[in-house]
Design a protein around this motif. Structure first.
Motif, short mmCIF file in Angstrom:
data_model
loop_
_atom_site.label_atom_id
_atom_site.label_comp_id
_atom_site.label_asym_id
_atom_site.label_seq_id
_atom_site.Cartn_x
_atom_site.Cartn_y
_atom_site.Cartn_z
N THR A 2 49.36 10.14 79.43
CA THR A 2 50.50 9.83 80.15
C THR A 2 49.80 9.69 81.56
O THR A 2 50.45 8.91 82.15
CB THR A 2 51.78 10.50 79.90
N ASN A 3 48.96 10.64 81.99
CA ASN A 3 48.19 10.45 83.44
C ASN A 3 47.13 11.40 83.09
O ASN A 3 46.57 11.55 82.05
CB ASN A 3 49.10 11.15 84.27
N GLU A 4 46.40 11.81 84.21
CA GLU A 4 45.04 12.08 83.96
C GLU A 4 44.96 13.62 83.60
O GLU A 4 43.95 14.16 82.93
CB GLU A 4 44.15 12.12 85.54
N ASN A 5 46.13 14.36 83.62
CA ASN A 5 46.27 15.62 83.42
C ASN A 5 47.12 16.04 82.30
O ASN A 5 47.41 17.15 81.62
CB ASN A 5 46.66 16.59 84.57
N THR A 6 47.83 14.78 81.58
CA THR A 6 48.86 15.07 80.75
C THR A 6 48.53 14.28 79.12
O THR A 6 48.25 13.27 79.44
CB THR A 6 50.15 14.88 81.37
N VAL A 7 48.64 14.97 78.42
CA VAL A 7 48.47 14.19 77.05
C VAL A 7 49.73 14.54 76.22
O VAL A 7 50.50 15.27 76.09
CB VAL A 7 47.36 14.55 76.13
N GLU A 8 50.37 13.24 75.46
CA GLU A 8 51.48 13.30 74.59
C GLU A 8 51.05 13.17 72.94
O GLU A 8 50.34 12.11 72.70
CB GLU A 8 52.56 12.14 75.03
N LEU A 9 51.55 14.25 72.45
CA LEU A 9 50.87 14.15 70.91
C LEU A 9 52.21 13.75 70.24
O LEU A 9 53.49 14.34 70.46
CB LEU A 9 50.54 15.57 70.68
N SER A 10 52.09 13.07 69.20
CA SER A 10 53.23 12.74 68.36
C SER A 10 52.95 12.53 66.85
O SER A 10 51.49 12.39 66.63
CB SER A 10 53.97 11.29 68.69
N TRP A 11 53.80 12.92 65.89
CA TRP A 11 53.34 12.86 64.41
C TRP A 11 54.50 12.28 63.80
O TRP A 11 55.72 12.24 64.14
CB TRP A 11 53.00 13.94 64.23
N LEU A 12 54.40 12.20 62.45
CA LEU A 12 55.43 11.85 61.36
C LEU A 12 55.45 12.87 60.41
O LEU A 12 54.40 13.33 59.96
CB LEU A 12 55.03 10.38 60.72
N LEU A 13 56.53 12.97 59.95
CA LEU A 13 56.78 13.90 58.85
C LEU A 13 56.39 13.13 57.54
O LEU A 13 56.55 11.96 57.33
CB LEU A 13 58.19 14.28 58.57
N ALA A 14 55.49 14.02 56.83
CA ALA A 14 55.26 13.66 55.33
C ALA A 14 56.24 13.95 54.34
O ALA A 14 56.30 15.41 53.78
CB ALA A 14 53.90 14.10 55.15
N GLY A 15 57.13 13.07 53.92
CA GLY A 15 58.02 13.63 52.77
C GLY A 15 57.52 13.74 51.62
O GLY A 15 56.26 13.21 51.16
N ASP A 16 58.06 14.59 50.56
CA ASP A 16 57.40 15.05 49.43
C ASP A 16 58.66 14.36 48.46
O ASP A 16 59.73 15.33 48.25
CB ASP A 16 57.30 16.36 49.34
N PRO A 17 58.63 13.33 47.76
CA PRO A 17 59.63 12.81 46.67
C PRO A 17 59.59 13.93 45.49
O PRO A 17 60.96 13.71 44.87
CB PRO A 17 59.13 11.37 46.31
N THR A 49 59.08 16.21 67.16
CA THR A 49 57.95 15.48 66.35
C THR A 49 56.99 14.91 67.56
O THR A 49 56.25 14.04 67.40
CB THR A 49 58.35 14.45 65.44
N ASN A 50 57.12 15.42 68.88
CA ASN A 50 56.09 15.07 70.08
C ASN A 50 56.30 15.97 70.93
O ASN A 50 57.27 16.90 70.83
CB ASN A 50 56.81 13.66 70.53
N ILE A 51 55.30 16.21 71.62
CA ILE A 51 55.17 17.26 72.54
C ILE A 51 54.21 16.63 73.66
O ILE A 51 53.16 16.11 73.55
CB ILE A 51 54.75 18.53 72.15
N SER A 52 54.52 17.09 75.07
CA SER A 52 53.33 16.80 76.25
C SER A 52 52.82 18.21 76.68
O SER A 52 53.71 19.10 76.84
CB SER A 52 54.31 16.27 77.39
N ILE A 53 51.46 18.12 76.88
CA ILE A 53 50.81 19.15 77.11
C ILE A 53 49.61 18.89 78.21
O ILE A 53 49.03 17.96 78.32
CB ILE A 53 49.97 19.54 75.83
N GLN A 54 49.74 19.79 79.29
CA GLN A 54 48.75 19.75 80.29
C GLN A 54 47.28 19.99 79.72
O GLN A 54 47.14 20.96 79.10
CB GLN A 54 49.10 20.77 81.53
#
Length: 571
Positions: free
Chosen positions: A424-439, A469-474
């Motif tokens: 998102t900028n030079e010092n921050t990254v946003e991680l996101s992911w999806l849940l894996a369902g189990d039928p 299901t997402n997080i921003s990290i320096q």
């Protein structure tokens, strides 16, 4: 089914009570017995009886047991649950783990307080006729029955059970690390050091390195251990290790039988992990804590293990050894649902196998596949199949233990999917992911997630907990790489981690590069006999499918799912 024929041994008829008993041989008991099987069997029996028996009460026995009593408690839908199969009051004593990892979440509906022993097939044995050590089976279709179960138990089944809260004891070595480091009160390796506790009382029998490999001696009887007491302050024992090679090491501890719980604190390259260990259990052997990354050399800050007694504790404790590394020295329903392969279930065997016979705990042996069958080996060499079949084994153990101890189980989650990163900028990254369902598992629903981070080639930290299901990290400055992996958590435990995703900016950045993990491997070596007509002569010349053994002693970890880290640093 197995090859045994189902036969009638004897028939008894009580005319006064109008009751018929039919006794079959034990082959009938060596099949999966369910409520539908009993109904079908009764229909078949009544169809061949004279009409005079239409009102007769019929009881069927096999191997001396009433047929309906062979239905497992978990599989009973209409029949009354057999409470005699549950632990009776006072027996066994209170269930508790030997080791409790300190985590910021609980696993109340998983396998906490379960201690499980796994034996991943055979090992080497001495063949006196040939005057040599050898495997029990032949090398076929690039694999070996004595090795293949390890590729299920160590990377899949054991961590699944541990993520659900169980303690796992494996009779064969589980670590891939060939280097061994020992810190002990008698003698240590390299410049490793043992720092004694305060309030010592006496020394008793304990571990010493001796002269491995051990023939007729137990290394836990060769040396001594330090006994000591707690006090008003924490009493600390230090095991400072000297690593000749940096890398990942399994951490084991040993101690003598004492009175209560102590904390083992592992200081590694990415932080600290605490484990509460009950010294009234699991004494006189190696107790596995986990695998951690350590730097080379001796480092008293991030290369040690501490044994800590609680404040104001007056009970007796013991300190013996810390060892690091030295690694080399049901199910059908799930598989059919996932692969649609109409998987054949063979019969069960009621026999006195030495691995299970005579033990005073519930025990079973699982024969899953045939290494002489090419189609079976095709499944078994595929990591996705290993994951799926291991999950099925874990779930059956979870269901059995939860039923036996009368609590509702929750199945741990599958790994999260589609992990992405965005700067998102030079010092921050946003991680996101999806849940894996189990039928297959409606209880496998996520509650929280753990995001673990590392720098460069170091190991991962203990993680940060989030409900999103997402997080921003320096992230770090240019020229350095940050690595992340995510797990999903519910009351059944913690999922396997996602693949590692790495983010970094070079000093002379000219664009973005995407690195994809994309291969899987597992083999003892190449196959050399492709002739289907080749006969089996012996294990050295097994005919069609015979394979070389060149890679048998090598460690091939396959896809470690961290190539974004490895190649990202190079780029």
């Amino acid at each position: 089914m197995n090859s045994k024929r189902v036969l009638v041994d004897s028939v008894f008829f009580d005319a006064d009570g109008n009751q018929l008993e039919i006794h079959f041989n034990k082959a009938l008991a060596e099949m999966p017995v369910r409520e539908g099987n009993e109904e079908l069997l009764m229909e078949k029996i009544r169809a061949v009886l004279p009409s005079d028996f239409s009102e007769t009460k019929i009881d069927v026995f096999s191997n001396g047991v009433l047929f309906r009593e062979l239905i497992p408690s978990y599989s009973r839908k209409n029949l009354t649950y057999d409470t005699k199969r549950l632990p009776q009051k006072g027996m066994p004593p209170e269930r508790k783990n030997v080791v409790e990892p300190v985590k910021p979440y609980s696993k109340t509906n998983g396998l906490e307080n379960a201690n499980i022993v796994l034996w991943n097939s055979h090992g080497w044995y001495y063949e006196s006729k040939l005057d040599r050590w050898e495997w029990q089976h032949a090398r076929l279709f690039t694999t070996l029955e004595d090795i293949l179960p390890t590729s299920l138990v160590v990377p899949f089944i054991a961590p699944m059970l541990e993520n659900a809260g169980a303690n796992i004891f494996i009779t064969r070595e589980r670590d891939w690390q060939i280097n061994e480091v020992i810190a002990d009160n008698d003698a240590s390796t390299g410049k490793s050091k043992f720092r004694k506790p305060k309030n010592r009382t006496d020394k008793t029998e304990g571990f010493a390195i001796g002269n491995p490999p051990y023939d007729y001696e137990n290394p836990f009887h060769l040396g001594t251990l330090e006994n000591f007491e707690g006090g008003n302050k924490e009493n600390v024992v230090e095991y400072i290790s000297d690593f000749a090679v940096a890398g990942d090491y399994a951490v084991y501890v040993s101690y003598g039988k004492r009175d209560g719980k102590v904390t083992y604190r592992v200081h590694h390259s990415c932080g600290i992990n605490d484990f509460v260990v009950d010294q009234s259990m699991g004494f006189g052997t190696w107790i596995y804590l986990g695998k951690f990354n350590f730097e080379n050399g001796r480092n008293k800050n991030n290369g040690k293990v501490e044994l800590i007694t609680p404040k104001n504790s007056q009970f007796q404790c013991s300190a013996d050894t810390v060892r690091l590394g030295s690694g080399l020295g049901q199910i059908v329903d799930d598989i059919n649902a996932i692969y649609g392969c109409n998987w054949t279930r063979r019969g069960m065997w009621n026999a006195q196998y030495s691995e299970a016979y005579g033990l005073n705990v519930p025990t079973m042996l699982l024969e899953l596949l045939s290494h002489q069958n090419f189609n079976d080996v095709r499944f078994m060499l595929h990591p996705k199949f290993k994951l799926d079949v291991s999950r099925a084994i874990y779930k059956r153990m979870l269901r059995y233990i939860s039923k036996q101890n009368d609590y509702e189980y929750v199945v741990q989650l599958l790994p999260v999917d589609n992990v992405t990163s965005k700067c998102t900028n030079e010092n921050t990254v946003e991680l996101s992911w999806l849940l894996a369902g189990d039928p297959l598992e409606p209880t496998a629903k996520a509650e929280k997630h753990m995001v673990c981070q590392s720098e460069g080639s170091k190991g991962f930290d203990s993680g940060a907990l989030t409900k999103n299901t997402n997080i921003s990290i320096q992230i770090l400055e240019k020229g350095r790489v940050c690595n992340f992996k995510i797990t999903a958590i519910n009351q059944g435990g913690e999922s396997f981690p996602s693949g590692v995703i790495s983010v970094g900016r070079s000093e002379k950045n000219k664009g973005d590069i995407l690195i994809v993990n994309g291969f899987e491997i597992g083999s003892v070596c190449d196959q050399y006999d492709y002739d289907r007509s080749s006969p089996w002569l012996d294990d050295d010349s097994p005919g069609h499918g015979a394979s070389y053994a060149n890679l048998e002693s090598n460690i091939f970890r396959g896809n470690t799912f961290d190539f974004s880290t490895i190649h990202g640093q190079s780029i």
